[in-house]
Design an enzyme around this catalytic site. Sequence first.
Site, PDB file in Angstrom:
ATOM      1  N   LYS A   9       0.824  -1.212   0.000  1.00 40.78           N
ATOM      2  CA  LYS A   9       0.000   0.000   0.000  1.00 40.78           C
ATOM      3  C   LYS A   9       0.865   1.273   0.000  1.00 40.78           C
ATOM      4  CE  LYS A   9      -3.965  -2.254   2.264  1.00 40.78           C
ATOM      5  NZ  LYS A   9      -4.980  -2.142   3.345  1.00 40.78           N
ATOM      6  N   TYR A  49     -12.217  -1.558  -3.852  1.00 45.36           N
ATOM      7  CA  TYR A  49     -12.787  -1.799  -2.519  1.00 45.36           C
ATOM      8  C   TYR A  49     -14.311  -1.649  -2.499  1.00 45.36           C
ATOM      9  CZ  TYR A  49      -8.235  -2.187  -0.196  1.00 45.36           C
ATOM     10  OH  TYR A  49      -7.008  -2.618   0.225  1.00 45.36           O
ATOM     11  N   ARG A  85      -2.427 -14.491   4.439  1.00 41.60           N
ATOM     12  CA  ARG A  85      -3.172 -13.783   5.492  1.00 41.60           C
ATOM     13  C   ARG A  85      -2.477 -13.981   6.849  1.00 41.60           C
ATOM     14  NH1 ARG A  85      -7.506 -10.444   4.017  1.00 41.60           N
ATOM     15  NH2 ARG A  85      -8.533 -11.017   5.970  1.00 41.60           N
ATOM     16  N   THR A  91      -5.984  -7.165  10.557  1.00 44.50           N
ATOM     17  CA  THR A  91      -6.185  -5.846   9.932  1.00 44.50           C
ATOM     18  C   THR A  91      -5.605  -4.732  10.804  1.00 44.50           C
ATOM     19  OG1 THR A  91      -8.258  -6.715   9.055  1.00 44.50           O
ATOM     20  CG2 THR A  91      -7.942  -4.332   8.916  1.00 44.50           C
ATOM     21  N   ARG A 102       2.236  -6.757   9.309  1.00 50.82           N
ATOM     22  CA  ARG A 102       1.524  -5.597   9.855  1.00 50.82           C
ATOM     23  C   ARG A 102       2.003  -5.264  11.267  1.00 50.82           C
ATOM     24  NH1 ARG A 102      -4.408  -7.219   7.371  1.00 50.82           N
ATOM     25  NH2 ARG A 102      -4.337  -5.863   5.539  1.00 50.82           N
ATOM     26  N   ASN A 112      -2.174   0.032   6.870  1.00 56.72           N
ATOM     27  CA  ASN A 112      -1.657  -1.242   7.376  1.00 56.72           C
ATOM     28  C   ASN A 112      -0.766  -1.996   6.382  1.00 56.72           C
ATOM     29  OD1 ASN A 112      -3.627  -2.076   5.663  1.00 56.72           O
ATOM     30  ND2 ASN A 112      -4.892  -3.123   7.183  1.00 56.72           N
ATOM     31  N   HIS A 115      -2.195  -5.374   1.428  1.00 57.27           N
ATOM     32  CA  HIS A 115      -3.477  -6.035   1.183  1.00 57.27           C
ATOM     33  C   HIS A 115      -3.197  -7.511   0.911  1.00 57.27           C
ATOM     34  CE1 HIS A 115      -7.381  -7.009  -0.572  1.00 57.27           C
ATOM     35  NE2 HIS A 115      -6.715  -7.613  -1.539  1.00 57.27           N
ATOM     36  N   GLU A 126      -9.220  -9.941  -8.191  1.00 52.21           N
ATOM     37  CA  GLU A 126      -8.306  -8.832  -7.877  1.00 52.21           C
ATOM     38  C   GLU A 126      -7.064  -8.843  -8.773  1.00 52.21           C
ATOM     39  OE1 GLU A 126      -9.623  -8.694  -3.156  1.00 52.21           O
ATOM     40  OE2 GLU A 126      -7.580  -9.294  -3.680  1.00 52.21           O
TER      41      GLU A 126
HETATM   42  P1  ADP Z   1      -8.095  -6.886   5.502  1.00 54.12           P
HETATM   43  O1  ADP Z   1      -7.285  -5.952   4.623  1.00 54.12           O
HETATM   44  O2  ADP Z   1      -7.325  -7.302   6.715  1.00 54.12           O
HETATM   45  O3  ADP Z   1      -8.718  -8.034   4.743  1.00 54.12           O
HETATM   46  P2  ADP Z   1     -10.763  -5.656   5.543  1.00 54.12           P
HETATM   47  O4  ADP Z   1     -11.070  -6.395   4.276  1.00 54.12           O
HETATM   48  O5  ADP Z   1     -11.717  -5.750   6.675  1.00 54.12           O
HETATM   49  O6  ADP Z   1      -9.305  -6.011   6.099  1.00 54.12           O
HETATM   50  O7  ADP Z   1     -10.648  -4.100   5.200  1.00 54.12           O
HETATM   51  C1  ADP Z   1      -9.985  -3.654   4.036  1.00 54.12           C
HETATM   52  C2  ADP Z   1      -9.071  -2.489   4.382  1.00 54.12           C
HETATM   53  O8  ADP Z   1      -9.879  -1.392   4.829  1.00 54.12           O
HETATM   54  C3  ADP Z   1      -8.096  -2.744   5.535  1.00 54.12           C
HETATM   55  O9  ADP Z   1      -6.925  -3.415   5.144  1.00 54.12           O
HETATM   56  C4  ADP Z   1      -7.812  -1.332   6.011  1.00 54.12           C
HETATM   57  O10 ADP Z   1      -6.861  -0.668   5.183  1.00 54.12           O
HETATM   58  C5  ADP Z   1      -9.165  -0.658   5.833  1.00 54.12           C
HETATM   59  N1  ADP Z   1      -9.945  -0.701   7.080  1.00 54.12           N
HETATM   60  C6  ADP Z   1     -10.619  -1.756   7.598  1.00 54.12           C
HETATM   61  N2  ADP Z   1     -11.232  -1.454   8.759  1.00 54.12           N
HETATM   62  C7  ADP Z   1     -10.939  -0.134   8.976  1.00 54.12           C
HETATM   63  C8  ADP Z   1     -11.285   0.797  10.007  1.00 54.12           C
HETATM   64  N3  ADP Z   1     -12.051   0.446  11.032  1.00 54.12           N
HETATM   65  N4  ADP Z   1     -10.806   2.051   9.891  1.00 54.12           N
HETATM   66  C9  ADP Z   1     -10.043   2.443   8.846  1.00 54.12           C
HETATM   67  N5  ADP Z   1      -9.694   1.603   7.836  1.00 54.12           N
HETATM   68  C10 ADP Z   1     -10.117   0.344   7.898  1.00 54.12           C
END
Ligand code: ADP
Length: 141
Positions: A9, A49, A85, A91, A102, A112, A115, A126
């Site tokens: 990212k 997204y 993962r 996350t 992370r 974070n 992805h 994707e």
């Molecule tokens: P992951 O990337 O771990 O699969 P998610 O699919 O739940 O997580 O969310 C996608 C992305 O959205 C996260 O990697 C993060 O960058 C962002 N995100 C998720 N939850 C939050 C939150 N509560 N506040 C801000 N950004 C968030």
Amino acid sequence: MERTLTILKPDCVRKQLIGAVIDKIERAGFRIVAMKKTKLTTETAGAFYAVHRERPFYGELVEFMSSGPCVPMILEKENAVEDFRKLIGATDPAEATEGTIRKLYADSKGENIVHGSDSDENAGIESSFFFSTEDAVRVDN
Ligand code: ADP
């Protein structure tokens, strides 16, 4: 062999951690099938997204993901989706297991570092968002 899609990212690129994160990925046994540096627009980040469209953090996420260059990659390994993962961690870096990417490098739940696709089906969807079929042909190495 299974594939997954990762994106280093914009925070990863800004913090000059591309090499450090790729090192972790390769040492964990993933092979890089395709890789490039690109910059998402708010439209393309929003489309990537789209599944999170209704979430309160969607606007912030789209803004962040289009805030600078990123590095998408297709990775290959047995059990790639699940193992990746595990390698990146939760996350929220505060909740991520010690030693995960992370936990080591991320600042917040939003910013974070990486992805990782959450399923085999999404990995395919994707990957085609960033790469052509020709890009994704594996060169044995
Ligand atoms: P992951 O990337 O771990 O699969 P998610 O699919 O739940 O997580 O969310 C996608 C992305 O959205 C996260 O990697 C993060 O960058 C962002 N995100 C998720 N939850 C939050 C939150 N509560 N506040 C801000 N950004 C968030």
